[in-house]
Design a protein around this motif. Sequence first.
Motif, mmCIF file in Angstrom:
data_model
loop_
_atom_site.group_PDB
_atom_site.id
_atom_site.type_symbol
_atom_site.label_atom_id
_atom_site.label_comp_id
_atom_site.label_asym_id
_atom_site.label_seq_id
_atom_site.Cartn_x
_atom_site.Cartn_y
_atom_site.Cartn_z
ATOM 1 N N ARG A 29 0.830 -1.208 0.000
ATOM 2 C CA ARG A 29 0.000 0.000 0.000
ATOM 3 C C ARG A 29 0.862 1.255 0.000
ATOM 4 N N SER A 50 -6.045 2.012 -0.922
ATOM 5 C CA SER A 50 -6.542 0.765 -0.340
ATOM 6 C C SER A 50 -6.384 -0.316 -1.398
ATOM 7 N N LEU A 51 -6.202 -1.534 -0.932
ATOM 8 C CA LEU A 51 -5.934 -2.669 -1.821
ATOM 9 C C LEU A 51 -7.001 -3.728 -1.636
ATOM 10 N N VAL A 60 -6.569 -1.673 -6.857
ATOM 11 C CA VAL A 60 -6.080 -0.499 -6.160
ATOM 12 C C VAL A 60 -7.117 0.617 -6.242
#
Length: 125
Positions: A29, A50-51, A60
């Motif tokens: 991240r 955020s992933l 992503v």
Amino acid sequence: MSGATSATMVRVAGRHARGHNRITPNAIRQTVEAVTARAFRVGRVNVTASLEDDAGKLGVSVSVKLTLAPLMEPRNGTDTVFELAQQARTEIVSRGAELTGLEIGRVDIRLTGGNHEQPKERRVA
């Protein structure tokens, strides 16, 4: 999202040693955030990411805080903010994959604006 793992063979003192390299989701991240900041030419603190899993690829979502001043000034080129975002998306995918070794799928970009910054001499404390 679980940590990424890859098995490796390392040559140590004339022999091969087996092991694993682990890259934590937090490190991935932060890497994506740094790549995004570079793509948009903003400070790292102006980007959050955020992933998630995107059908086996790295999904992503990034949020980029842009000051209004650069958006309001005349542009030297003909690129719109949407074209700049598309160029940044391409850079995030290619550079992010290069640095993390992960295949990046979907990249969602949210551009947010801040207040128009006043010159320092005009700021009121």
